[in-house]
Scaffold this active site. Structure first.
Site, PDB file in Angstrom:
ATOM      1  N   LYS A  52     -20.340 -61.835  94.686  1.00 26.54           N
ATOM      2  CA  LYS A  52     -19.875 -63.138  94.208  1.00 26.54           C
ATOM      3  C   LYS A  52     -19.951 -64.146  95.345  1.00 26.54           C
ATOM      4  O   LYS A  52     -19.638 -63.824  96.491  1.00 26.54           O
ATOM      5  CB  LYS A  52     -18.436 -62.956  93.691  1.00 26.54           C
ATOM      6  CG  LYS A  52     -17.722 -64.225  93.269  1.00 26.54           C
ATOM      7  CD  LYS A  52     -16.347 -63.884  92.692  1.00 26.54           C
ATOM      8  CE  LYS A  52     -15.449 -65.096  92.565  1.00 26.54           C
ATOM      9  NZ  LYS A  52     -14.091 -64.767  92.089  1.00 26.54           N
ATOM     10  N   LYS A  64     -22.228 -62.975  90.565  1.00 30.94           N
ATOM     11  CA  LYS A  64     -21.297 -63.946  89.979  1.00 30.94           C
ATOM     12  C   LYS A  64     -21.323 -65.210  90.835  1.00 30.94           C
ATOM     13  O   LYS A  64     -21.144 -65.148  92.056  1.00 30.94           O
ATOM     14  CB  LYS A  64     -19.874 -63.376  89.927  1.00 30.94           C
ATOM     15  CG  LYS A  64     -18.832 -64.395  89.430  1.00 30.94           C
ATOM     16  CD  LYS A  64     -17.456 -63.749  89.237  1.00 30.94           C
ATOM     17  CE  LYS A  64     -16.380 -64.787  88.975  1.00 30.94           C
ATOM     18  NZ  LYS A  64     -15.041 -64.189  88.776  1.00 30.94           N
ATOM     19  N   ASP A  74     -11.785 -58.764  91.793  1.00 30.36           N
ATOM     20  CA  ASP A  74     -12.640 -59.591  92.661  1.00 30.36           C
ATOM     21  C   ASP A  74     -12.009 -59.589  94.059  1.00 30.36           C
ATOM     22  O   ASP A  74     -10.970 -60.212  94.274  1.00 30.36           O
ATOM     23  CB  ASP A  74     -12.709 -61.037  92.146  1.00 30.36           C
ATOM     24  CG  ASP A  74     -13.567 -61.188  90.891  1.00 30.36           C
ATOM     25  OD1 ASP A  74     -13.791 -60.173  90.203  1.00 30.36           O
ATOM     26  OD2 ASP A  74     -13.982 -62.322  90.588  1.00 30.36           O
TER      27      ASP A  74
END
Length: 216
Positions: free
Chosen positions: A151, A180, A89
């Site tokens: 995300k 996400k 991430d």
């Protein structure tokens, strides 16, 4: 619904100790979460403690500001993968996006995706600092750079996930990347509302209480 399989069980605070990571891994095994999400220095410890389970290890890169050099982020990514991370991430360079240096932002994501290869790359765009237009642009750049997910947040900005931003991201990626939601997701209702809105993963440190709430 197996809500546990949507959850990246997360601890990213600066004060997280080795014992905290061991507890995180223990809970992740017990509740069969999709992954644990940790700072990259803790990848070897998490990997070791999840051996024999199907819980993945996810590492954050360039966290939480995203303002490191691309070379530093790529190196951190490669090291995390070497140490056993299966998902990354990364935080985009928010300042570069706001400076309209879109090519630089895209090239950085692409460089990290190149290091990640066929594993999963999630791109944190930190929506709290962006206008809806910038959220759209950041999401489109992530797709162009072949990222697997966009995300919402680090959880360390001024705000976390918001439904209106999820809708903007969803429209921007147009099915070419997953979403996400993370930042401030602390209860079952909130988690379910994001899943119903189409997110594929939830980043939260409240995974255990969310699963317990569902079982009730």
């Amino acid at each position: 619904m197996e809500i546990n399989k949507f959850i990246d069980h997360t601890i990213l605070k600066a004060t997280a100790t080795e014992d905290d990571i061991l507890e995180l891994c223990k809970e992740a095994r017990e509740y069969s979460f999709f992954s644990v999400c940790v700072n990259s220095c803790y990848v070897p410890l998490a990997k070791k403690n999840l051996e024999g389970s199907d819980v993945k290890v996810c590492a954050v890169v360039g966290f939480p500001l995203g303002a490191m050099s691309t070379e530093a982020k790529v190196f951190e990514t490669e090291q995390a993968l070497k140490d056993g991370a299966e998902e990354i991430d990364m935080v985009i360079n928010i300042g570069e996006l706001k400076s309209k240096n879109y090519k630089k932002v895209e090239e950085e994501i692409a460089a990290i995706k190149s290091a990640v290869g066929d594993r999963v790359l999630k791109v944190i765009i930190e929506t709290c600092y962006l206008t809806p237009q910038e959220i759209t642009l950041a999401s489109e750049l992530a797709v162009k750079a072949k990222a697997d997910f966009v995300k919402t947040s680090t959880g360390f900005g001024t705000d976390g996930a918001r439904m209106e931003n999820i809708e903007v991201m969803k429209k921007a990626v147009n099915g070419q990347a997953k979403i996400k939601a993370s930042g401030g997701i602390k209860n079952l209702d909130t988690a379910l509302s994001y899943i119903e809105a189409g997110v594929a993963r939830i980043g939260t440190s409240s995974g255990v209480s969310i699963v317990k709430e569902l079982k009730k």
